[in-house]
Every structure is written in structure tokens, then in C-alpha cells.
Design a protein around this motif. Structure first.
Motif, PDB file in Angstrom:
ATOM      1  N   LYS A 131      -4.131  -3.851   8.850  1.00 41.39           N
ATOM      2  CA  LYS A 131      -4.800  -3.703   7.562  1.00 41.39           C
ATOM      3  C   LYS A 131      -6.055  -4.551   7.497  1.00 41.39           C
ATOM      4  O   LYS A 131      -7.063  -4.122   6.954  1.00 41.39           O
ATOM      5  CB  LYS A 131      -3.837  -4.063   6.425  1.00 41.39           C
ATOM      6  CG  LYS A 131      -2.785  -3.010   6.191  1.00 41.39           C
ATOM      7  CD  LYS A 131      -1.851  -3.406   5.056  1.00 41.39           C
ATOM      8  CE  LYS A 131      -0.831  -2.319   4.789  1.00 41.39           C
ATOM      9  NZ  LYS A 131       0.079  -2.677   3.684  1.00 41.39           N
ATOM     10  N   GLU A 132      -6.024  -5.752   8.070  1.00 42.78           N
ATOM     11  CA  GLU A 132      -7.218  -6.600   8.100  1.00 42.78           C
ATOM     12  C   GLU A 132      -8.315  -5.964   8.943  1.00 42.78           C
ATOM     13  O   GLU A 132      -9.479  -5.976   8.557  1.00 42.78           O
ATOM     14  CB  GLU A 132      -6.862  -7.976   8.658  1.00 42.78           C
ATOM     15  CG  GLU A 132      -6.037  -8.825   7.726  1.00 42.78           C
ATOM     16  CD  GLU A 132      -5.515 -10.097   8.397  1.00 42.78           C
ATOM     17  OE1 GLU A 132      -5.925 -10.393   9.551  1.00 42.78           O
ATOM     18  OE2 GLU A 132      -4.708 -10.781   7.770  1.00 42.78           O
ATOM     19  N   LYS A 133      -7.938  -5.396  10.065  1.00 42.73           N
ATOM     20  CA  LYS A 133      -8.916  -4.805  10.966  1.00 42.73           C
ATOM     21  C   LYS A 133      -9.579  -3.561  10.385  1.00 42.73           C
ATOM     22  O   LYS A 133     -10.761  -3.311  10.629  1.00 42.73           O
ATOM     23  CB  LYS A 133      -8.257  -4.467  12.302  1.00 42.73           C
ATOM     24  CG  LYS A 133      -7.971  -5.694  13.136  1.00 42.73           C
ATOM     25  CD  LYS A 133      -7.330  -5.331  14.452  1.00 42.73           C
ATOM     26  CE  LYS A 133      -7.237  -6.511  15.343  1.00 42.73           C
ATOM     27  NZ  LYS A 133      -6.006  -7.231  15.339  1.00 42.73           N
ATOM     28  N   LYS A 170      -9.760  -3.037   7.122  1.00 46.41           N
ATOM     29  CA  LYS A 170     -10.146  -3.401   5.759  1.00 46.41           C
ATOM     30  C   LYS A 170      -9.424  -2.535   4.737  1.00 46.41           C
ATOM     31  O   LYS A 170     -10.001  -1.972   3.809  1.00 46.41           O
ATOM     32  CB  LYS A 170     -11.658  -3.322   5.592  1.00 46.41           C
ATOM     33  CG  LYS A 170     -12.367  -4.303   6.495  1.00 46.41           C
ATOM     34  CD  LYS A 170     -13.852  -4.195   6.364  1.00 46.41           C
ATOM     35  CE  LYS A 170     -14.651  -5.104   7.241  1.00 46.41           C
ATOM     36  NZ  LYS A 170     -14.155  -5.682   8.396  1.00 46.41           N
ATOM     37  N   TYR A 171      -8.114  -2.419   4.927  1.00 50.33           N
ATOM     38  CA  TYR A 171      -7.232  -1.632   4.067  1.00 50.33           C
ATOM     39  C   TYR A 171      -7.152  -2.260   2.677  1.00 50.33           C
ATOM     40  O   TYR A 171      -6.947  -3.446   2.555  1.00 50.33           O
ATOM     41  CB  TYR A 171      -5.826  -1.583   4.691  1.00 50.33           C
ATOM     42  CG  TYR A 171      -4.808  -0.824   3.901  1.00 50.33           C
ATOM     43  CD1 TYR A 171      -4.712   0.552   4.026  1.00 50.33           C
ATOM     44  CD2 TYR A 171      -3.927  -1.487   3.066  1.00 50.33           C
ATOM     45  CE1 TYR A 171      -3.735   1.245   3.328  1.00 50.33           C
ATOM     46  CE2 TYR A 171      -2.957  -0.809   2.357  1.00 50.33           C
ATOM     47  CZ  TYR A 171      -2.869   0.566   2.495  1.00 50.33           C
ATOM     48  OH  TYR A 171      -1.911   1.259   1.789  1.00 50.33           O
ATOM     49  N   LYS A 172      -7.346  -1.435   1.662  1.00 48.29           N
ATOM     50  CA  LYS A 172      -7.271  -1.921   0.274  1.00 48.29           C
ATOM     51  C   LYS A 172      -6.263  -1.065  -0.480  1.00 48.29           C
ATOM     52  O   LYS A 172      -6.349   0.141  -0.498  1.00 48.29           O
ATOM     53  CB  LYS A 172      -8.622  -1.847  -0.402  1.00 48.29           C
ATOM     54  CG  LYS A 172      -9.632  -2.787   0.191  1.00 48.29           C
ATOM     55  CD  LYS A 172     -10.940  -2.720  -0.585  1.00 48.29           C
ATOM     56  CE  LYS A 172     -11.886  -3.746  -0.074  1.00 48.29           C
ATOM     57  NZ  LYS A 172     -12.749  -3.321   0.971  1.00 48.29           N
ATOM     58  N   ARG A 196      -0.005  -6.374   8.841  1.00 46.81           N
ATOM     59  CA  ARG A 196      -1.064  -7.186   8.218  1.00 46.81           C
ATOM     60  C   ARG A 196      -2.310  -7.208   9.096  1.00 46.81           C
ATOM     61  O   ARG A 196      -3.429  -7.062   8.607  1.00 46.81           O
ATOM     62  CB  ARG A 196      -0.575  -8.614   7.971  1.00 46.81           C
ATOM     63  CG  ARG A 196       0.262  -8.783   6.734  1.00 46.81           C
ATOM     64  CD  ARG A 196       0.445 -10.249   6.343  1.00 46.81           C
ATOM     65  NE  ARG A 196       0.866 -11.113   7.431  1.00 46.81           N
ATOM     66  CZ  ARG A 196       2.136 -11.335   7.780  1.00 46.81           C
ATOM     67  NH1 ARG A 196       3.113 -10.759   7.113  1.00 46.81           N
ATOM     68  NH2 ARG A 196       2.428 -12.157   8.777  1.00 46.81           N
ATOM     69  N   SER A 197      -2.130  -7.377  10.393  1.00 52.38           N
ATOM     70  CA  SER A 197      -3.254  -7.414  11.318  1.00 52.38           C
ATOM     71  C   SER A 197      -4.018  -6.091  11.303  1.00 52.38           C
ATOM     72  O   SER A 197      -5.257  -6.075  11.268  1.00 52.38           O
ATOM     73  CB  SER A 197      -2.753  -7.715  12.729  1.00 52.38           C
ATOM     74  OG  SER A 197      -3.801  -7.641  13.661  1.00 52.38           O
TER      75      SER A 197
END
Length: 75
Positions: A68-70, A72-74, A65-66
Motif C-alpha cells: 500500500k505504501e509503494k 500510495k493506496y488511499k 502495508r508495504s
């Protein structure tokens, strides 16, 4: 024997998280099981340990999750 460990299989291997003693016991059992189940003279087992003690909860899911946030995974 079942242990209190989580795992994720991926194209490059398997990630397992849990108590260090249980993880090392499980790795030994998996390595030894090949000799008992198949007639082979040699087995190579590779283990990478990421042991982080400065964060109380540091799970595989939290790391993904961290990341993907960094980035900006969509999806």
C-alpha cells in the motif's frame, strides 16, 4: 486442534502463516478431513509456500502495508 497460526481469507483462497511444521501438518489434516467428512473419491489441494528467511519479521500484515505504501493506496 488450534495452532499458533494467523490466517486471512480472500476471494481466491486462504493465506496462512506460522511455523513450517505446523503449517504442513495443518494442510495434511485439512486435506484428509474431506475424506472423513464427505464421501468423495478424490480431493485436490493446492499449496503455495513463500518461505523468506532473510527478514526476521515478514508477516501478511507487513507485506500488505508495504504494498500500500509503494502504490500510495488511499482508503
Amino acid at each position: 486442534e488450534r495452532r499458533n497460526m494467523n490466517f486471512q481469507v480472500n476471494p481466491m483462497g486462504t493465506v496462512v502463516e506460522g511455523n513450517m511444521a505446523d503449517l504442513l501438518d495443518a494442510a495434511r489434516e485439512m486435506h484428509e478431513s474431506i475424506f472423513h467428512n464427505v464421501e468423495v473419491p478424490r480431493v485436490l489441494t493446492t499449496i503455495r509456500i513463500d518461505d523468506r528467511r532473510d527478514i526476521a519479521e515478514h508477516t501478511m500484515d507487513k507485506k500488505v502495508r508495504s504494498l500500500k505504501e509503494k502504490i500510495k493506496y488511499k482508503k
